[in-house]
Design an enzyme around this catalytic site. Structure first.
Site, PDB file in Angstrom:
ATOM      1  N   HIS A 100      -0.443   7.637 -14.571  1.00 29.00           N
ATOM      2  CA  HIS A 100      -1.248   8.868 -14.620  1.00 29.00           C
ATOM      3  C   HIS A 100      -0.386  10.105 -14.810  1.00 29.00           C
ATOM      4  CE1 HIS A 100      -4.773   6.763 -12.305  1.00 29.00           C
ATOM      5  NE2 HIS A 100      -4.592   6.292 -13.527  1.00 29.00           N
ATOM      6  N   SER A 108      -7.678   2.453  -3.736  1.00 28.65           N
ATOM      7  CA  SER A 108      -9.080   2.074  -3.481  1.00 28.65           C
ATOM      8  C   SER A 108      -9.615   1.181  -4.594  1.00 28.65           C
ATOM      9  CB  SER A 108      -9.938   3.331  -3.389  1.00 28.65           C
ATOM     10  OG  SER A 108      -9.821   4.075  -4.605  1.00 28.65           O
ATOM     11  N   ASN A 135      -4.017  -2.418   2.250  1.00 27.65           N
ATOM     12  CA  ASN A 135      -4.771  -1.172   2.284  1.00 27.65           C
ATOM     13  C   ASN A 135      -5.217  -0.923   3.718  1.00 27.65           C
ATOM     14  OD1 ASN A 135      -5.437   0.689   0.190  1.00 27.65           O
ATOM     15  ND2 ASN A 135      -7.591   0.327   0.661  1.00 27.65           N
ATOM     16  N   ALA A 195       1.005   0.877   4.833  1.00 24.98           N
ATOM     17  CA  ALA A 195       2.048   0.395   3.913  1.00 24.98           C
ATOM     18  C   ALA A 195       3.430   0.598   4.517  1.00 24.98           C
ATOM     19  CB  ALA A 195       1.941   1.142   2.584  1.00 24.98           C
TER      20      ALA A 195
HETATM   21  N1  APR Z   1      -1.237   2.540   3.975  1.00 20.06           N
HETATM   22  C1  APR Z   1      -1.993   1.799   3.113  1.00 20.06           C
HETATM   23  N2  APR Z   1      -3.137   2.243   2.545  1.00 20.06           N
HETATM   24  C2  APR Z   1      -3.536   3.500   2.860  1.00 20.06           C
HETATM   25  C3  APR Z   1      -2.803   4.338   3.732  1.00 20.06           C
HETATM   26  C4  APR Z   1      -1.611   3.805   4.295  1.00 20.06           C
HETATM   27  N3  APR Z   1      -0.844   4.514   5.152  1.00 20.06           N
HETATM   28  N4  APR Z   1      -3.467   5.532   3.844  1.00 20.06           N
HETATM   29  C5  APR Z   1      -4.557   5.438   3.057  1.00 20.06           C
HETATM   30  N5  APR Z   1      -4.606   4.215   2.473  1.00 20.06           N
HETATM   31  C6  APR Z   1      -5.599   3.698   1.532  1.00 20.06           C
HETATM   32  C7  APR Z   1      -6.984   4.250   1.713  1.00 20.06           C
HETATM   33  O1  APR Z   1      -7.699   3.450   2.639  1.00 20.06           O
HETATM   34  C8  APR Z   1      -7.562   4.135   0.292  1.00 20.06           C
HETATM   35  O2  APR Z   1      -8.244   2.896   0.114  1.00 20.06           O
HETATM   36  O3  APR Z   1      -5.187   4.097   0.249  1.00 20.06           O
HETATM   37  C9  APR Z   1      -6.332   4.151  -0.607  1.00 20.06           C
HETATM   38  C10 APR Z   1      -6.240   5.397  -1.460  1.00 20.06           C
HETATM   39  O4  APR Z   1      -7.329   5.383  -2.353  1.00 20.06           O
HETATM   40  P1  APR Z   1      -7.640   6.693  -3.211  1.00 20.06           P
HETATM   41  O5  APR Z   1      -7.610   7.904  -2.339  1.00 20.06           O
HETATM   42  O6  APR Z   1      -8.868   6.405  -4.024  1.00 20.06           O
HETATM   43  O7  APR Z   1      -6.387   6.837  -4.184  1.00 20.06           O
HETATM   44  P2  APR Z   1      -6.083   5.982  -5.481  1.00 20.06           P
HETATM   45  O8  APR Z   1      -6.620   4.598  -5.374  1.00 20.06           O
HETATM   46  O9  APR Z   1      -4.625   6.138  -5.757  1.00 20.06           O
HETATM   47  O10 APR Z   1      -6.911   6.780  -6.611  1.00 20.06           O
HETATM   48  C11 APR Z   1      -6.750   6.365  -7.949  1.00 20.06           C
HETATM   49  O11 APR Z   1      -8.059   8.261  -8.671  1.00 20.06           O
HETATM   50  O12 APR Z   1      -8.556  10.502  -8.404  1.00 20.06           O
HETATM   51  C12 APR Z   1      -7.879   9.594  -9.190  1.00 20.06           C
HETATM   52  O13 APR Z   1      -6.009  10.014 -10.562  1.00 20.06           O
HETATM   53  C13 APR Z   1      -6.393   9.869  -9.218  1.00 20.06           C
HETATM   54  O14 APR Z   1      -4.555   8.288  -9.305  1.00 20.06           O
HETATM   55  C14 APR Z   1      -5.758   8.608  -8.627  1.00 20.06           C
HETATM   56  C15 APR Z   1      -6.841   7.560  -8.859  1.00 20.06           C
END
Ligand code: APR
Length: 256
Positions: free
Chosen positions: A128, A197, A221, A239
């Site tokens: 991204h 997610s 996750n 993580a």
């Molecule tokens: N350890 C493991 N997992 C974690 C932690 C942690 N300490 N803290 C949060 N999470 C998990 C959350 O439960 C969630 O399921 O990480 C996940 C983050 O999900 P999102 O906030 O949706 O982020 P992401 O999956 O990276 O989003 C993908 O969406 O908005 C766009 O471009 C943006 O790259 C991003 C894409």
């Protein structure tokens, strides 16, 4: 929220020890313990406060270039002062352990914070884009430097407004990065999906591609994410807690 960190499954450890080719997909969750907000965490995620269509689309930038530029400039500064956490560092240790044994390791990240590179990861695919890169909204020319007081700064080549070199909703991913990520998913023996997610394509399909090709898959996750193709291993843990334990077990660090 997972309270205790489960011990890594011996079968997962064995699969990583035997792997010739490992792919890791990360999302915002791996940077949460570095103090950077995720997107979809209920109270703290960016999309709990802002609407993506107001900040992370080309239309949003055309409507409010100053607002969009300022939001990314703030995120760029936060990312610059953030430090890699033990989760990032464990993946660097795993990559080095595999590399000295002539095995492949590919890290595909959806994150734009640059923390994997800061941690010392060698083979990183930034699907991204990156907060630390800027280009012209009009002519797409990269801008190596820019006037931070600009709202937004202007392109030195065409005078157009500069924008962050990240992929916004509705935009195509960088073709070379996406092709390399798909190739890694298709050839890997083990695929670790960490802190995402799994809501955004095409990144979300990569672990499914790996699973369909017979790879051993782990989803790490904090929340259970509904996956069309359930992974072989599903771990609910931070993580920054689980990855160091997993990598120590694989690399034999601390072993007698
Ligand atoms: N350890 C493991 N997992 C974690 C932690 C942690 N300490 N803290 C949060 N999470 C998990 C959350 O439960 C969630 O399921 O990480 C996940 C983050 O999900 P999102 O906030 O949706 O982020 P992401 O999956 O990276 O989003 C993908 O969406 O908005 C766009 O471009 C943006 O790259 C991003 C894409």
């Amino acid at each position: 929220m997972a309270s205790t960190t489960p011990a890594p499954d011996a079968r997962l450890i064995a699969a990583l020890r035997a792997a010739r080719d490992v792919m890791v997909l990360t999302g915002a969750g791996i940077s949460a313990e570095s103090g950077l907000p995720t997107f979809r965490d209920a109270l703290t995620g960016y999309w709990a406060t802002f609407r993506p269509e107001d900040l992370a689309t080309p239309e949003a930038f055309e409507r409010n270039p100053a607002t969009v530029w300022a939001w990314y400039a703030e995120r760029r500064l936060k990312a610059r002062s953030a430090l890699p956490n033990p989760g990032h560092l464990a993946l660097v240790t795993l990559e080095r352990w595999l590399s000295v044994r002539d095995r492949r390791f590919t890290l595909v990240t959806q994150n734009v914070d640059g923390l994997h590179v800061t941690a010392g990861q060698a083979n990183v695919i930034e699907l991204h884009g990156s907060l630390q890169k800027v280009k012209c909204f009009r002519c797409a020319e990269p801008a190596p430097t820019w006037d931070e007081t600009g709202k937004p700064p202007r392109c030195a080549h065409c005078g157009g407004p500069l924008r962050p070199d990240v992929v916004w909703f509705g935009e195509m991913l960088p073709v070379a990065a996406l092709n390399a990520a798909r190739a890694a998913a298709e050839r890997c023996d083990v695929c670790l999906s960490i802190g995402t997610s799994g809501m955004v394509e095409p990144a979300a399909s990569l672990p499914r591609i790996a699973a369909q090709r017979g790879a051993t898959t782990l989803t790490l996750n904090l929340d259970v994410t509904d996956r069309a193709t359930p992974p072989r291993f599903e771990v609910r843990a931070r993580a920054g807690a689980f990855l160091p334990a997993l990598v120590d077990a694989v690399c034999g660090i601390g072993a007698a």
